[in-house]
Design an enzyme around this catalytic site. Structure first.
Site, PDB file in Angstrom:
ATOM      1  N   SER A   8     -28.041  -0.249  25.129  1.00  7.32           N
ATOM      2  CA  SER A   8     -29.340  -0.160  24.462  1.00  7.32           C
ATOM      3  C   SER A   8     -30.051  -1.493  24.626  1.00  7.32           C
ATOM      4  O   SER A   8     -29.389  -2.517  24.836  1.00  7.32           O
ATOM      5  CB  SER A   8     -29.154   0.123  22.964  1.00  7.32           C
ATOM      6  OG  SER A   8     -30.410   0.088  22.298  1.00  7.32           O
ATOM      7  N   TYR A  43     -24.315  -1.437  14.973  1.00  8.64           N
ATOM      8  CA  TYR A  43     -24.637  -0.791  16.263  1.00  8.64           C
ATOM      9  C   TYR A  43     -24.871  -1.828  17.383  1.00  8.64           C
ATOM     10  O   TYR A  43     -24.300  -1.692  18.474  1.00  8.64           O
ATOM     11  CB  TYR A  43     -25.836   0.123  16.037  1.00  8.64           C
ATOM     12  CG  TYR A  43     -26.437   0.831  17.209  1.00  8.64           C
ATOM     13  CD1 TYR A  43     -25.856   1.982  17.748  1.00  8.64           C
ATOM     14  CD2 TYR A  43     -27.651   0.389  17.760  1.00  8.64           C
ATOM     15  CE1 TYR A  43     -26.455   2.662  18.805  1.00  8.64           C
ATOM     16  CE2 TYR A  43     -28.258   1.063  18.806  1.00  8.64           C
ATOM     17  CZ  TYR A  43     -27.658   2.187  19.329  1.00  8.64           C
ATOM     18  OH  TYR A  43     -28.265   2.855  20.368  1.00  8.64           O
TER      19      TYR A  43
HETATM   20  N1  LIG Z   1     -32.563   7.843  22.080  1.00  4.32           N
HETATM   21  C1  LIG Z   1     -32.859   6.565  22.130  1.00  4.32           C
HETATM   22  O1  LIG Z   1     -33.980   6.149  21.862  1.00  4.32           O
HETATM   23  C2  LIG Z   1     -31.812   5.571  22.545  1.00  4.32           C
HETATM   24  C3  LIG Z   1     -32.178   4.233  22.670  1.00  4.32           C
HETATM   25  C4  LIG Z   1     -31.229   3.309  23.057  1.00  4.32           C
HETATM   26  C5  LIG Z   1     -29.927   3.713  23.320  1.00  4.32           C
HETATM   27  N2  LIG Z   1     -29.606   5.014  23.171  1.00  4.32           N
HETATM   28  C6  LIG Z   1     -28.234   5.392  23.436  1.00  4.32           C
HETATM   29  O2  LIG Z   1     -28.221   6.502  24.300  1.00  4.32           O
HETATM   30  C7  LIG Z   1     -27.106   7.341  24.011  1.00  4.32           C
HETATM   31  C8  LIG Z   1     -27.561   8.769  23.793  1.00  4.32           C
HETATM   32  O3  LIG Z   1     -28.568   8.770  22.820  1.00  4.32           O
HETATM   33  P1  LIG Z   1     -29.245  10.128  22.344  1.00  4.32           P
HETATM   34  O4  LIG Z   1     -30.449   9.745  21.572  1.00  4.32           O
HETATM   35  O5  LIG Z   1     -29.339  11.081  23.468  1.00  4.32           O
HETATM   36  O6  LIG Z   1     -28.115  10.576  21.332  1.00  4.32           O
HETATM   37  P2  LIG Z   1     -27.942  11.923  20.585  1.00  4.32           P
HETATM   38  O7  LIG Z   1     -29.170  12.753  20.686  1.00  4.32           O
HETATM   39  O8  LIG Z   1     -27.450  11.525  19.271  1.00  4.32           O
HETATM   40  O9  LIG Z   1     -26.854  12.651  21.427  1.00  4.32           O
HETATM   41  C9  LIG Z   1     -25.621  12.262  21.274  1.00  4.32           C
HETATM   42  C10 LIG Z   1     -24.703  13.224  22.014  1.00  4.32           C
HETATM   43  O10 LIG Z   1     -23.438  12.705  21.739  1.00  4.32           O
HETATM   44  C11 LIG Z   1     -22.645  13.670  21.068  1.00  4.32           C
HETATM   45  N3  LIG Z   1     -21.872  12.950  20.084  1.00  4.32           N
HETATM   46  C12 LIG Z   1     -22.305  12.222  19.036  1.00  4.32           C
HETATM   47  N4  LIG Z   1     -21.270  11.693  18.364  1.00  4.32           N
HETATM   48  C13 LIG Z   1     -20.153  12.096  19.006  1.00  4.32           C
HETATM   49  C14 LIG Z   1     -18.771  11.894  18.820  1.00  4.32           C
HETATM   50  N5  LIG Z   1     -18.309  11.161  17.798  1.00  4.32           N
HETATM   51  N6  LIG Z   1     -17.901  12.450  19.690  1.00  4.32           N
HETATM   52  C15 LIG Z   1     -18.343  13.206  20.716  1.00  4.32           C
HETATM   53  N7  LIG Z   1     -19.637  13.429  20.949  1.00  4.32           N
HETATM   54  C16 LIG Z   1     -20.533  12.895  20.109  1.00  4.32           C
HETATM   55  C17 LIG Z   1     -23.620  14.675  20.475  1.00  4.32           C
HETATM   56  O11 LIG Z   1     -23.091  15.968  20.404  1.00  4.32           O
HETATM   57  P3  LIG Z   1     -22.372  16.528  19.081  1.00  4.32           P
HETATM   58  O12 LIG Z   1     -23.271  16.188  17.937  1.00  4.32           O
HETATM   59  O13 LIG Z   1     -22.216  17.961  19.343  1.00  4.32           O
HETATM   60  O14 LIG Z   1     -21.068  15.809  19.007  1.00  4.32           O
HETATM   61  C18 LIG Z   1     -24.756  14.630  21.521  1.00  4.32           C
HETATM   62  O15 LIG Z   1     -24.444  15.485  22.597  1.00  4.32           O
HETATM   63  C19 LIG Z   1     -26.418   6.701  22.793  1.00  4.32           C
HETATM   64  O16 LIG Z   1     -25.381   5.866  23.209  1.00  4.32           O
HETATM   65  C20 LIG Z   1     -27.513   5.853  22.184  1.00  4.32           C
HETATM   66  O17 LIG Z   1     -27.002   4.764  21.470  1.00  4.32           O
HETATM   67  C21 LIG Z   1     -30.506   5.956  22.795  1.00  4.32           C
END
Ligand SMILES: NC(=O)c1ccc[n+]([C@@H]2O[C@H](COP(=O)([O-])OP(=O)(O)OC[C@H]3O[C@@H](n4cnc5c(N)ncnc54)[C@H](OP(=O)(O)O)[C@@H]3O)[C@@H](O)[C@H]2O)c1
Length: 256
Positions: free
Chosen positions: A147, A160
């Site tokens: 991130s 985080y």
């Molecule tokens: N979105 C942003 O703006 C942003 C910005 C910076 C970094 N990131 C990083 O990008 C990555 C993805 O972000 P996102 O926004 O797409 O996240 P998200 O929408 O929360 O998606 C997370 C995915 O991970 C799975 N997941 C969550 N906790 C889990 C666990 N304990 N074990 C197994 N699977 C798990 C969820 O499925 P289930 O709920 O079914 O388990 C979902 O498929 C993360 O690492 C986040 O920190 C995102």
């Protein structure tokens, strides 16, 4: 070989944690479209099944493996299964990253360790097992989703960034440890993306205005805008890119 062919993932096998929705799904879909067979993971079997069906609709190949990444033994078993079933693992995207926005004083030690286990220890363990399989074939791609938070920090969001900076350290350790075996290790550092999990924020008028002010492209990222970075790093087009953090944030982190 044409430059387009160097983006082909035909015959490759990939594992994408958190691949059922959000950025993970968009990256998984891109890898599948480029020809990889993708193993999608997440905690919710129903979400994964929908993702597998969506990928199949576009002609891609994928399968689901439901487990919580905090269960380290379950993760190790999934990697072992992939090796048994497919005899290879070419690409690992450590994408899961749970966030718990609280100041440090609001966490007890157990809660800190739990978050570090989900966000960092899981990735370390999966990378170790995947890298050993990749090493045998002399080729592999380890990709971590970090991130822009970590290089930067926000008040009231203490743990985080620690996990995300740990991931950056992991990416660099793996880059120097496995480079000689043809296995590269890189990170993607997203900025603000309007994923399902962020819907309450990305649809909030104050946060839309914040993005307009702070992001040079003046908006939140669309989830599919992460896919190109993932495909590049996973492909032969990135054969000499190792130990790099590719920021995908519309320019947010370089703006004064
Ligand atoms: N979105 C942003 O703006 C942003 C910005 C910076 C970094 N990131 C990083 O990008 C990555 C993805 O972000 P996102 O926004 O797409 O996240 P998200 O929408 O929360 O998606 C997370 C995915 O991970 C799975 N997941 C969550 N906790 C889990 C666990 N304990 N074990 C197994 N699977 C798990 C969820 O499925 P289930 O709920 O079914 O388990 C979902 O498929 C993360 O690492 C986040 O920190 C995102």
């Amino acid at each position: 070989m044409s430059i387009f062919n160097r983006f082909s993932l035909d015959g490759r096998v990939a594992l994408v944690t958190g691949g059922g929705r959000g950025l993970g799904f968009e990256m998984a879909r891109a890898l599948a479209e480029a020809g990889a067979h993708v193993v999608l993971t997440g905690r919710t079997a129903g979400t994964l099944d929908k993702a597998v069906a969506a990928i199949a609709k576009t002609g891609g190949k994928s399968e689901a493996a439901a487990f919580d990444v905090a269960d380290i033994d379950a993760g190790r078993a999934v990697v072992a299964d992939i090796r048994k079933t497919h005899s290879r693992l070419d690409i690992l995207i450590n994408n899961v990253g749970a966030r718990d926005r609280r100041p440090l004083a609001a966490f007890d030690d157990r809660e800190i360790l739990d978050l570090i286990r989900t966000d960092l220890l899981s990735a370390i363990s999966l990378s170790r097992d995947a890298a050993e399989i990749m090493k045998e074939r002399g080729h592999g791609r380890l990709i971590a989703v970090t991130s822009i938070i970590g290089d930067m920090a926000m008040p009231g969001d203490a743990v985080y960034p620690v996990a995300k900076q740990g991931m950056t350290g992991l990416v660099r350790s793996l880059a120097v440890e496995y480079g000689a075996f043809g296995v590269t290790s890189n990170a993607i550092a997203p900025g603000m993306f309007a994923t399902e999990t962020n819907a309450a924020l990305s649809e909030n008028p104050d946060m839309i205005a914040f993005a307009r002010r702070r992001v040079p492209l003046e908006r939140w990222g669309r989830p599919e805008e992460i896919a190109g970075a993932a495909l590049f790093l996973a492909s032969d087009a990135a054969s000499f890119v190792n130990g790099h953090v590719l920021t995908v944030d519309g320019g947010m982190s370089v703006r004064m």
